[in-house]
Design a protein around this motif. Structure first.
Motif, PDB file in Angstrom:
ATOM      1  N   LEU A   1      27.624  43.842  37.385  1.00 46.31           N
ATOM      2  CA  LEU A   1      26.281  43.686  36.830  1.00 46.31           C
ATOM      3  C   LEU A   1      26.358  42.592  35.780  1.00 46.31           C
ATOM      4  CD1 LEU A   1      23.385  44.524  36.110  1.00 46.31           C
ATOM      5  CD2 LEU A   1      24.305  46.472  34.864  1.00 46.31           C
ATOM      6  N   ARG A   2      25.644  41.512  35.990  1.00 48.89           N
ATOM      7  CA  ARG A   2      25.723  40.391  35.052  1.00 48.89           C
ATOM      8  C   ARG A   2      24.418  39.615  35.067  1.00 48.89           C
ATOM      9  NH1 ARG A   2      30.560  37.322  38.430  1.00 48.89           N
ATOM     10  NH2 ARG A   2      29.417  37.049  40.365  1.00 48.89           N
ATOM     11  N   GLY A   3      24.375  38.564  34.277  1.00 47.51           N
ATOM     12  CA  GLY A   3      23.148  37.798  34.131  1.00 47.51           C
ATOM     13  C   GLY A   3      22.817  36.994  35.382  1.00 47.51           C
TER      14      GLY A   3
ATOM     15  N   PRO B   1      39.852  33.824  39.537  1.00 42.56           N
ATOM     16  CA  PRO B   1      40.490  34.943  38.818  1.00 42.56           C
ATOM     17  C   PRO B   1      39.570  36.163  38.723  1.00 42.56           C
ATOM     18  CG  PRO B   1      40.957  32.907  37.673  1.00 42.56           C
ATOM     19  CD  PRO B   1      39.984  32.564  38.773  1.00 42.56           C
ATOM     20  N   SER B   2      38.294  35.916  38.524  1.00 47.22           N
ATOM     21  CA  SER B   2      37.359  37.029  38.397  1.00 47.22           C
ATOM     22  C   SER B   2      37.294  37.838  39.694  1.00 47.22           C
ATOM     23  CB  SER B   2      35.973  36.486  38.021  1.00 47.22           C
ATOM     24  OG  SER B   2      35.074  37.551  37.859  1.00 47.22           O
ATOM     25  N   ALA B   3      37.242  37.141  40.825  1.00 52.74           N
ATOM     26  CA  ALA B   3      37.197  37.853  42.112  1.00 52.74           C
ATOM     27  C   ALA B   3      38.508  38.609  42.338  1.00 52.74           C
ATOM     28  CB  ALA B   3      36.937  36.871  43.247  1.00 52.74           C
TER      29      ALA B   3
ATOM     30  N   PRO C   1      33.841  39.357  28.779  1.00 54.02           N
ATOM     31  CA  PRO C   1      33.518  38.233  27.891  1.00 54.02           C
ATOM     32  C   PRO C   1      34.690  37.263  27.735  1.00 54.02           C
ATOM     33  CG  PRO C   1      34.125  40.148  26.584  1.00 54.02           C
ATOM     34  CD  PRO C   1      34.181  40.585  28.027  1.00 54.02           C
ATOM     35  N   SER C   2      34.366  36.022  27.482  1.00 58.13           N
ATOM     36  CA  SER C   2      35.389  35.047  27.107  1.00 58.13           C
ATOM     37  C   SER C   2      35.487  35.079  25.584  1.00 58.13           C
ATOM     38  CB  SER C   2      34.980  33.649  27.556  1.00 58.13           C
ATOM     39  OG  SER C   2      34.777  33.653  28.948  1.00 58.13           O
ATOM     40  N   PRO C   3      36.676  35.238  25.038  1.00 57.79           N
ATOM     41  CA  PRO C   3      36.783  35.360  23.575  1.00 57.79           C
ATOM     42  C   PRO C   3      36.750  33.998  22.885  1.00 57.79           C
ATOM     43  CG  PRO C   3      38.943  35.610  24.564  1.00 57.79           C
ATOM     44  CD  PRO C   3      37.979  35.397  25.698  1.00 57.79           C
TER      45      PRO C   3
ATOM     46  N   LEU D   1      39.573  27.977  36.674  1.00 56.50           N
ATOM     47  CA  LEU D   1      38.155  28.159  36.339  1.00 56.50           C
ATOM     48  C   LEU D   1      37.850  29.639  36.544  1.00 56.50           C
ATOM     49  CD1 LEU D   1      38.159  24.945  37.355  1.00 56.50           C
ATOM     50  CD2 LEU D   1      35.844  25.323  36.526  1.00 56.50           C
ATOM     51  N   TYR D   2      36.769  30.079  36.009  1.00 61.14           N
ATOM     52  CA  TYR D   2      36.470  31.509  35.967  1.00 61.14           C
ATOM     53  C   TYR D   2      36.369  32.191  37.345  1.00 61.14           C
ATOM     54  CZ  TYR D   2      32.486  34.473  36.809  1.00 61.14           C
ATOM     55  OH  TYR D   2      31.651  35.371  37.353  1.00 61.14           O
ATOM     56  N   MET D   3      35.890  31.462  38.319  1.00 58.25           N
ATOM     57  CA  MET D   3      35.443  32.076  39.584  1.00 58.25           C
ATOM     58  C   MET D   3      36.495  32.881  40.357  1.00 58.25           C
ATOM     59  SD  MET D   3      32.257  31.059  40.770  1.00 58.25           S
ATOM     60  CE  MET D   3      32.321  29.289  40.677  1.00 58.25           C
TER      61      MET D   3
ATOM     62  N   ILE E   1      39.069  40.852  29.170  1.00 58.32           N
ATOM     63  CA  ILE E   1      39.019  39.675  28.299  1.00 58.32           C
ATOM     64  C   ILE E   1      39.315  38.449  29.158  1.00 58.32           C
ATOM     65  CG2 ILE E   1      40.054  38.575  26.277  1.00 58.32           C
ATOM     66  CD1 ILE E   1      38.550  41.081  25.494  1.00 58.32           C
ATOM     67  N   ASP E   2      38.328  37.601  29.325  1.00 55.72           N
ATOM     68  CA  ASP E   2      38.481  36.390  30.148  1.00 55.72           C
ATOM     69  C   ASP E   2      39.031  35.252  29.290  1.00 55.72           C
ATOM     70  OD1 ASP E   2      37.544  37.824  32.266  1.00 55.72           O
ATOM     71  OD2 ASP E   2      35.781  36.574  32.656  1.00 55.72           O
ATOM     72  N   ASP E   3      40.337  35.314  29.075  1.00 57.38           N
ATOM     73  CA  ASP E   3      40.950  34.348  28.159  1.00 57.38           C
ATOM     74  C   ASP E   3      41.874  33.374  28.883  1.00 57.38           C
ATOM     75  OD1 ASP E   3      42.801  36.239  28.827  1.00 57.38           O
ATOM     76  OD2 ASP E   3      43.571  36.554  26.815  1.00 57.38           O
TER      77      ASP E   3
ATOM     78  N   ASP F   1      22.201  34.062  35.675  1.00 58.13           N
ATOM     79  CA  ASP F   1      22.836  32.737  35.713  1.00 58.13           C
ATOM     80  C   ASP F   1      24.084  32.757  36.596  1.00 58.13           C
ATOM     81  OD1 ASP F   1      23.766  34.516  33.741  1.00 58.13           O
ATOM     82  OD2 ASP F   1      24.697  32.920  32.572  1.00 58.13           O
ATOM     83  N   HIS F   2      24.497  33.948  37.028  1.00 53.91           N
ATOM     84  CA  HIS F   2      25.678  34.050  37.885  1.00 53.91           C
ATOM     85  C   HIS F   2      25.339  34.221  39.367  1.00 53.91           C
ATOM     86  CE1 HIS F   2      29.006  33.990  35.076  1.00 53.91           C
ATOM     87  NE2 HIS F   2      28.317  34.745  34.248  1.00 53.91           N
ATOM     88  N   VAL F   3      24.062  34.194  39.716  1.00 55.32           N
ATOM     89  CA  VAL F   3      23.694  34.480  41.110  1.00 55.32           C
ATOM     90  C   VAL F   3      24.418  33.557  42.098  1.00 55.32           C
ATOM     91  CG1 VAL F   3      21.798  34.464  42.775  1.00 55.32           C
ATOM     92  CG2 VAL F   3      21.459  35.516  40.573  1.00 55.32           C
TER      93      VAL F   3
HETATM   94  N1  GLU Z   1      33.622  35.524  31.616  1.00 55.77           N
HETATM   95  C1  GLU Z   1      32.470  35.411  32.448  1.00 55.77           C
HETATM   96  C2  GLU Z   1      31.265  35.113  31.584  1.00 55.77           C
HETATM   97  O1  GLU Z   1      31.282  35.460  30.412  1.00 55.77           O
HETATM   98  C3  GLU Z   1      32.301  36.705  33.211  1.00 55.77           C
HETATM   99  C4  GLU Z   1      31.156  36.736  34.131  1.00 55.77           C
HETATM  100  C5  GLU Z   1      31.214  37.976  35.007  1.00 55.77           C
HETATM  101  O2  GLU Z   1      30.748  39.023  34.553  1.00 55.77           O
HETATM  102  O3  GLU Z   1      31.747  37.897  36.106  1.00 55.77           O
HETATM  103  O4  GLU Z   1      30.338  34.499  32.025  1.00 55.77           O
END
Ligand code: GLU
Length: 445
Positions: free
Chosen positions: A202-204, A188-190, A9-11, A184-186, A41-43, A206-208
């Motif tokens: 596993l995510r929503g 760092p997440s990888a 999650p982003s706080p 941007l999130y992309m 924590i995606d901060d 909206d991330h496909v």
């Molecule tokens: N911080 C991202 C979000 O909340 C993470 C998405 C993911 O799970 O990769 O959308």
């Protein structure tokens, strides 16, 4: 490889039921496989991230019993993102861009106006060295895009959506870093998914399309992409993501008397082909969790259903689980007697007051008062024993000829002040002989 999942999650706010569902599913996926569940924590966005939200996220997960096996913070990992960025740049997969937001918006509008998909035209790739130098000399800092490999179709087996295929030529090269150097999130997440050994993302849904882009990043970073699964989003009972649902979090649900077991039981099954059931034991939720049962249709969240489930769950919570929530002096027998009547834990105190008194019995007619006086005498004189309710009502039935409602209801009313409630057989021993006799006498006038 140990199955490792993460909740990221982003706080920038409190978790809402949709986020909680994602956290739960990642926890379940890890636990079912005997693996690890990480909190990331995606901060990276310092301006919008707040420490109070980080703490609230931890507290919410704790309340739900979704303890992470490790916690990481993106703000502590910027050096790794620099390294990953350098790797992509050396591989020729990152390029600087100088368009302003307005210019990009204009390009989008033109394409949309012609009925074309608004894909970035890669104009920045065609800048000559001299043109780039000119921009830089003019003080325009570039933002950076990841260059997709148009010759490498993107495919993966999605754990929920099945086979997925994307044509990179139909996608814009994503911006991975802003002109001010922020991320941007992309990317760092990888980078983190690789570094933390994440095996399952596993995510929503909206991330496909992000997944499609990230799959190419994983490859350039010389890593195998994790398994991906994208779940359908959570919507309100009216069929869309309402404002209410978007802000409904642990605090409000707690306030409304929802127990964590109820929320978990509902969110674990919503949107799957398995029935929503009042499963209070966590091990049973883990055992039956199965991504293969997830459907593609949005999962409908209905607060009324949550409250119904809460009641069913409360009815089966063991004493050890609730003892710290019970009024002073209320023991296991009392909990067992009272719990079938409790939909929310905050109702317990009212029922317990029926045991401790005083109760407020209605006014009875003369004949009933006589009956209640008779009951008081019977109680006083008779054998209390193991099952005083049975003994009392048996004697009264034989002595007065009353039966059914006429036999039971005045007793219940006089003893509890209520027309309904916990089983009298369990309640009477809790009230005790002295208090019960006194209540019957008082009602008898
Ligand atoms: N911080 C991202 C979000 O909340 C993470 C998405 C993911 O799970 O990769 O959308």
């Amino acid at each position: 490889m140990t199955v490792t999942t993460r909740f990221a999650p982003s706080p920038t706010g409190h978790l809402h039921v949709g986020n909680i569902r994602t956290a739960l599913h990642n926890w379940l996926l890890a636990k079912k496989a005997g693996g690890r569940f990480l909190l990331r924590i995606d901060d990276t966005d310092a301006a919008r991230s707040r420490e109070e939200y980080v703490e609230a996220i931890r507290a919410d997960l704790n309340w739900l019993g979704l303890e992470p096996d490790g916690e990481e913070r993106q703000s502590a990992r910027f050096d790794r993102y620099e390294t990953g960025f350098a790797t992509l740049r050396e591989a020729g997969r990152i390029y600087p861009c100088f368009e302003t937001a307005q210019e990009l918006e204009l390009k989008r509008k033109i394409l949309l106006g012609r009925g074309l998909p608004p894909i970035y035209d890669r104009a920045a790739l065609n800048l000559s060295d001299a043109e780039r130098a000119e921009k830089e000399a003019a003080g325009v800092a570039p933002h950076w895009r990841f260059k997709l490999d148009h010759a490498a179709p993107i495919e993966w087996e999605d754990g929920i959506r099945g086979h997925q295929k994307f044509d990179p030529a139909q996608m814009s090269d994503p911006v991975v870093r802003r002109a001010d150097g922020s991320w941007l999130y992309m990317l760092p997440s990888a980078i983190d998914d690789i570094a933390m050994g994440v095996t399952d993302v596993l995510r929503g849904e909206d991330h496909v399309s992000n997944t499609a882009l990230q799959i190419q990043m994983f490859h350039v970073l010389n890593a195998e992409a994790p398994r991906f699964a994208h779940e359908a989003l959570l919507v309100g009972s009216e069929g869309k993501l309402s404002k209410r649902l978007g802000s409904l979090g642990v605090a409000q649900l707690r306030e409304a008397g929802i127990e964590p077991e109820a929320l978990v039981a509902l969110l674990a099954r919503l949107g799957t082909s398995q029935p929503v059931e009042a499963i209070a034991e966590r091990t049973a939720v883990v055992e039956t969790f199965d991504l293969a049962t997830f459907g593609r249709a949005p999962a409908r969240f209905d607060e009324a259903e949550l409250h119904r489930l809460n009641a069913q769950i409360v009815h089966r919570l063991p004493y050890a689980r609730v003892s710290h929530l019970l009024p002073q002096g209320m023991g296991e027998d009392a909990w067992d007697a009272i719990r079938p009547n409790v939909a929310h834990m905050d109702e317990v105190a009212d029922w317990w007051r029926i045991v401790t008194g005083p109760v407020d019995a209605p006014a009875f007619d003369e004949e009933t008062r006589g009956y209640l006086a008779n009951a008081a005498d019977t109680l006083e004189a008779g054998d209390w024993g193991d099952d005083p309710w049975h003994t009392l009502t048996g004697a009264l039935k034989a002595g007065t000829g009353r039966k059914g409602k006429a036999l039971f209801l005045p007793l219940r009313q006089a003893l509890t002040g209520m027309d309904h409630g916990p089983d009298m057989k369990q309640l009477l021993p809790l009230i005790g002989r002295e208090r019960a006799t006194a209540r019957l006498r008082e009602a008898a006038g």
